[in-house]
Motif scaffolding. Sequence first.
Motif, PDB file in Angstrom:
ATOM      1  N   GLY A 132      25.247 -21.414  16.417  1.00 12.80           N
ATOM      2  CA  GLY A 132      25.639 -22.291  15.319  1.00 12.80           C
ATOM      3  C   GLY A 132      26.480 -21.556  14.299  1.00 12.80           C
ATOM      4  N   GLU A 133      26.063 -20.332  13.929  1.00 12.59           N
ATOM      5  CA  GLU A 133      26.849 -19.525  13.002  1.00 12.59           C
ATOM      6  C   GLU A 133      28.219 -19.197  13.582  1.00 12.59           C
ATOM      7  OE1 GLU A 133      24.906 -15.954  11.825  1.00 12.59           O
ATOM      8  OE2 GLU A 133      23.545 -16.948  10.426  1.00 12.59           O
ATOM      9  N   SER A 134      28.276 -19.000  14.883  1.00 13.61           N
ATOM     10  CA  SER A 134      29.549 -18.682  15.529  1.00 13.61           C
ATOM     11  C   SER A 134      30.517 -19.849  15.409  1.00 13.61           C
ATOM     12  CB  SER A 134      29.313 -18.337  16.999  1.00 13.61           C
ATOM     13  OG  SER A 134      28.429 -17.243  17.130  1.00 13.61           O
ATOM     14  N   ASN A 135      30.045 -21.051  15.684  1.00 15.51           N
ATOM     15  CA  ASN A 135      30.918 -22.219  15.565  1.00 15.51           C
ATOM     16  C   ASN A 135      31.265 -22.520  14.112  1.00 15.51           C
ATOM     17  OD1 ASN A 135      31.305 -22.829  18.304  1.00 15.51           O
ATOM     18  ND2 ASN A 135      29.292 -23.787  18.438  1.00 15.51           N
ATOM     19  N   GLU A 136      30.332 -22.270  13.212  1.00 16.84           N
ATOM     20  CA  GLU A 136      30.616 -22.431  11.790  1.00 16.84           C
ATOM     21  C   GLU A 136      31.742 -21.470  11.372  1.00 16.84           C
ATOM     22  OE1 GLU A 136      29.283 -24.843   8.561  1.00 16.84           O
ATOM     23  OE2 GLU A 136      28.281 -24.657  10.493  1.00 16.84           O
ATOM     24  N   GLY A 170      28.555 -27.630   9.355  1.00 20.88           N
ATOM     25  CA  GLY A 170      29.830 -27.789  10.040  1.00 20.88           C
ATOM     26  C   GLY A 170      29.675 -27.941  11.535  1.00 20.88           C
ATOM     27  N   ALA A 171      28.840 -27.090  12.134  1.00 24.57           N
ATOM     28  CA  ALA A 171      28.643 -27.154  13.581  1.00 24.57           C
ATOM     29  C   ALA A 171      28.053 -28.502  13.993  1.00 24.57           C
ATOM     30  CB  ALA A 171      27.738 -26.014  14.036  1.00 24.57           C
ATOM     31  N   MET A 172      27.123 -29.019  13.204  1.00 22.20           N
ATOM     32  CA  MET A 172      26.553 -30.328  13.502  1.00 22.20           C
ATOM     33  C   MET A 172      27.616 -31.420  13.407  1.00 22.20           C
ATOM     34  SD  MET A 172      23.352 -32.332  11.729  1.00 22.20           S
ATOM     35  CE  MET A 172      22.265 -30.949  11.976  1.00 22.20           C
ATOM     36  N   SER A 173      28.556 -31.241  12.509  1.00 24.83           N
ATOM     37  CA  SER A 173      29.638 -32.221  12.385  1.00 24.83           C
ATOM     38  C   SER A 173      30.474 -32.281  13.650  1.00 24.83           C
ATOM     39  CB  SER A 173      30.529 -31.859  11.188  1.00 24.83           C
ATOM     40  OG  SER A 173      29.786 -31.778   9.995  1.00 24.83           O
ATOM     41  N   LEU A 174      30.594 -31.150  14.338  1.00 19.83           N
ATOM     42  CA  LEU A 174      31.351 -31.120  15.588  1.00 19.83           C
ATOM     43  C   LEU A 174      30.614 -31.806  16.725  1.00 19.83           C
ATOM     44  CD1 LEU A 174      32.558 -27.391  15.564  1.00 19.83           C
ATOM     45  CD2 LEU A 174      33.813 -29.399  14.745  1.00 19.83           C
ATOM     46  N   ASN A 175      29.290 -31.894  16.604  1.00 16.05           N
ATOM     47  CA  ASN A 175      28.485 -32.481  17.684  1.00 16.05           C
ATOM     48  C   ASN A 175      28.929 -33.896  18.002  1.00 16.05           C
ATOM     49  OD1 ASN A 175      26.936 -30.189  17.769  1.00 16.05           O
ATOM     50  ND2 ASN A 175      25.135 -31.085  16.803  1.00 16.05           N
ATOM     51  N   ALA A 270      37.157 -22.456  22.527  1.00 14.10           N
ATOM     52  CA  ALA A 270      36.240 -22.597  23.666  1.00 14.10           C
ATOM     53  C   ALA A 270      34.844 -22.197  23.203  1.00 14.10           C
ATOM     54  CB  ALA A 270      36.691 -21.730  24.834  1.00 14.10           C
ATOM     55  N   ASP A 271      33.950 -23.164  23.144  1.00 12.79           N
ATOM     56  CA  ASP A 271      32.551 -22.876  22.806  1.00 12.79           C
ATOM     57  C   ASP A 271      31.886 -22.333  24.063  1.00 12.79           C
ATOM     58  OD1 ASP A 271      29.819 -22.887  22.386  1.00 12.79           O
ATOM     59  OD2 ASP A 271      29.798 -24.782  21.297  1.00 12.79           O
ATOM     60  N   GLU A 272      31.701 -21.008  24.098  1.00 16.46           N
ATOM     61  CA  GLU A 272      31.111 -20.354  25.268  1.00 16.46           C
ATOM     62  C   GLU A 272      29.743 -19.766  24.943  1.00 16.46           C
ATOM     63  OE1 GLU A 272      32.969 -19.158  28.436  1.00 16.46           O
ATOM     64  OE2 GLU A 272      35.079 -19.233  27.785  1.00 16.46           O
ATOM     65  N   VAL A 273      29.057 -20.403  24.014  1.00 14.27           N
ATOM     66  CA  VAL A 273      27.709 -19.966  23.669  1.00 14.27           C
ATOM     67  C   VAL A 273      26.821 -19.978  24.913  1.00 14.27           C
ATOM     68  CG1 VAL A 273      25.646 -20.589  22.347  1.00 14.27           C
ATOM     69  CG2 VAL A 273      27.897 -20.631  21.251  1.00 14.27           C
ATOM     70  N   PHE A 298      30.684 -17.281  20.952  1.00 11.83           N
ATOM     71  CA  PHE A 298      29.704 -16.777  21.909  1.00 11.83           C
ATOM     72  C   PHE A 298      28.380 -16.503  21.213  1.00 11.83           C
ATOM     73  CE2 PHE A 298      31.638 -13.017  20.075  1.00 11.83           C
ATOM     74  CZ  PHE A 298      30.575 -12.146  19.904  1.00 11.83           C
ATOM     75  N   ALA A 299      27.334 -16.349  22.008  1.00  8.62           N
ATOM     76  CA  ALA A 299      25.999 -15.960  21.533  1.00  8.62           C
ATOM     77  C   ALA A 299      25.136 -15.737  22.777  1.00  8.62           C
ATOM     78  CB  ALA A 299      25.408 -17.024  20.613  1.00  8.62           C
ATOM     79  N   LYS A 300      23.900 -16.156  22.737  1.00 10.77           N
ATOM     80  CA  LYS A 300      22.955 -16.174  23.854  1.00 10.77           C
ATOM     81  C   LYS A 300      23.092 -14.984  24.807  1.00 10.77           C
ATOM     82  CE  LYS A 300      22.323 -21.228  23.752  1.00 10.77           C
ATOM     83  NZ  LYS A 300      20.924 -21.301  23.301  1.00 10.77           N
ATOM     84  N   GLY A 301      23.901 -15.123  25.861  1.00  5.61           N
ATOM     85  CA  GLY A 301      23.941 -14.138  26.932  1.00  5.61           C
ATOM     86  C   GLY A 301      24.538 -12.803  26.572  1.00  5.61           C
ATOM     87  N   VAL A 302      25.194 -12.675  25.420  1.00  2.00           N
ATOM     88  CA  VAL A 302      25.818 -11.400  25.067  1.00  2.00           C
ATOM     89  C   VAL A 302      24.786 -10.281  25.005  1.00  2.00           C
ATOM     90  CG1 VAL A 302      25.673 -11.757  22.558  1.00  2.00           C
ATOM     91  CG2 VAL A 302      27.454 -10.260  23.505  1.00  2.00           C
ATOM     92  N   ALA A 303      23.567 -10.607  24.608  1.00  2.00           N
ATOM     93  CA  ALA A 303      22.474  -9.633  24.597  1.00  2.00           C
ATOM     94  C   ALA A 303      21.309 -10.118  25.453  1.00  2.00           C
ATOM     95  CB  ALA A 303      22.008  -9.361  23.174  1.00  2.00           C
ATOM     96  N   SER A 304      21.575 -11.047  26.350  1.00  2.00           N
ATOM     97  CA  SER A 304      20.520 -11.685  27.145  1.00  2.00           C
ATOM     98  C   SER A 304      19.389 -12.207  26.269  1.00  2.00           C
ATOM     99  CB  SER A 304      19.970 -10.741  28.220  1.00  2.00           C
ATOM    100  OG  SER A 304      20.867 -10.658  29.303  1.00  2.00           O
ATOM    101  N   ALA A 305      19.716 -12.536  25.014  1.00  5.51           N
ATOM    102  CA  ALA A 305      18.753 -13.047  24.029  1.00  5.51           C
ATOM    103  C   ALA A 305      17.645 -12.051  23.719  1.00  5.51           C
ATOM    104  CB  ALA A 305      18.156 -14.374  24.487  1.00  5.51           C
ATOM    105  N   TYR A 306      17.797 -10.794  24.150  1.00  6.37           N
ATOM    106  CA  TYR A 306      16.802  -9.787  23.786  1.00  6.37           C
ATOM    107  C   TYR A 306      16.863  -9.514  22.291  1.00  6.37           C
ATOM    108  CZ  TYR A 306      15.991  -8.612  28.752  1.00  6.37           C
ATOM    109  OH  TYR A 306      15.661  -8.653  30.078  1.00  6.37           O
TER     110      TYR A 306
END
Length: 478
Positions: A132-136, A170-175, A270-273, A298-306
């Motif tokens: 969400g912060e990334s898209n914001e 902002g991100a919710m507005s894009l939804n 490109a939302d690649e979260v 991006f988010a999630k897989g960049v650190a495998s969510a660790y």
Amino acid sequence: MTLQQESIELDEAAVEAPSGLSEIAKRHLVMNFTPASKYREDDLPVFVRGEHCSVFDESGRRFFDGLAGLFCVQLGYTHGAEVGDAVRDQLAALPFQTTWSVTHPPAALLAQKLAELAPGDLNRVFFASGGGESNESAIKLARQYHITRGDHARYKFIGRRVAYHGTSFGAMSLNGMTDVRKMFEPLMNGVRHTHNTKRYRRPEGETAQEFTDFLLGELESLIVQEGADTVAALIMEPLQNAGGSLKPPTPEYFQGVRALCDKYGILLIADEVITGFGRLGSWFGSKHYGFQPDMITFAKGVASAYMPLGGVIASDRVIETVLDGPVGMFNHALTYGGHPVACAAALKNLEIMEREGVVENVAALSPYLERKLTEVATKHVKIVGDMRGDGFHRTFELVTDKTTKRWEAEPLNAGDFVGKYLNPALAEVGLLCRVAIDAEGNPLVQVSPPLVMTRDDIDEMAGLLDSAFGLATERSGL
């Protein structure tokens, strides 16, 4: 190719959970998108450890994690000790420092690595803590880019229907998900939505190319209708998660989207979260589908969510324009953006993914996964209307009427089927996946497992889905 399976010995005392955690959580923990019944009537699972593609609850019962946590645990649950060593070392050396006019080794090295992996001239990285912060951040970067160029009228954004981009303002507005948005409206002004790429329930006989032409024609019409000089950016997931694993109908689709952005001076985000870091069998979904965005979130897989981490990878053109503008900086900041511990975890995660051939594993096993899930869909054709997706991201859409391609209320409405029969069946067989009722009223069952999954794991997951569908249909009388 065989992935090395790292064996681990767990000290049971170290993972033993205090008693009563379920009731403590129900009393004090406000959970994400969690219905009231989970606080009042239902059992609340308490997971205490993980291994490979499975997690274990406090009683020791194993569940196959068919959703990789939440589309994010690329490495599964086996490499925590190795990533943890990198985290411990970073905590000992420098537990925190900002990236406000200073830097530190993990942030600089991770930015360099992401620039190497990203397509084209996406060489500049702004770090955030999550999707969400990334898209914001991407919203603000797009607006500042156009303002710096003197295009003050470009404040509008175009997304796709049913798409999900986060829960911040902002991100919710894009939804494009009405149920997520409507309680908090009015939201950010100037967001419009165009068709997504769902083919199920399109007109009979329509070809993929005809559908592509329709989508691009509608998108251009919307741009022109809104006033092309008022549109700042388009934001699209390469494969759309919400709505159920919606991939582009043809390679020409995203090429056409890129051409429209170039024609009208619009940025393409490109939302690649979810699709980033191997989910589709390439490092990025934009690479996988052969198009060049101006930014990747991006988010999630960049650190495998660790560890929590996200960000924006932007083109040189976008960042240099902003830096050369009157403000002289990207006018945005986050305290934990580029946190050294999170960046250290991400660097180790990417190192392991490269060492173990994780992205290559997805590319190699995707056809086998599709075949096994197609077998499940064929066996349960009575309720499965469509099985779609790409890479390690697949969705079953359930219907009771194959003519209308809808779940009809009689003899059993979708909510009752999911709540009373399907979810209990999945819990009984020990499979974690995403079950939802889509905007059109059909149940969706989504699997997006860890990227270290083997052929045997695919067989197990498919077998668990088969059993759950069988139990649910039998007990519901369908």
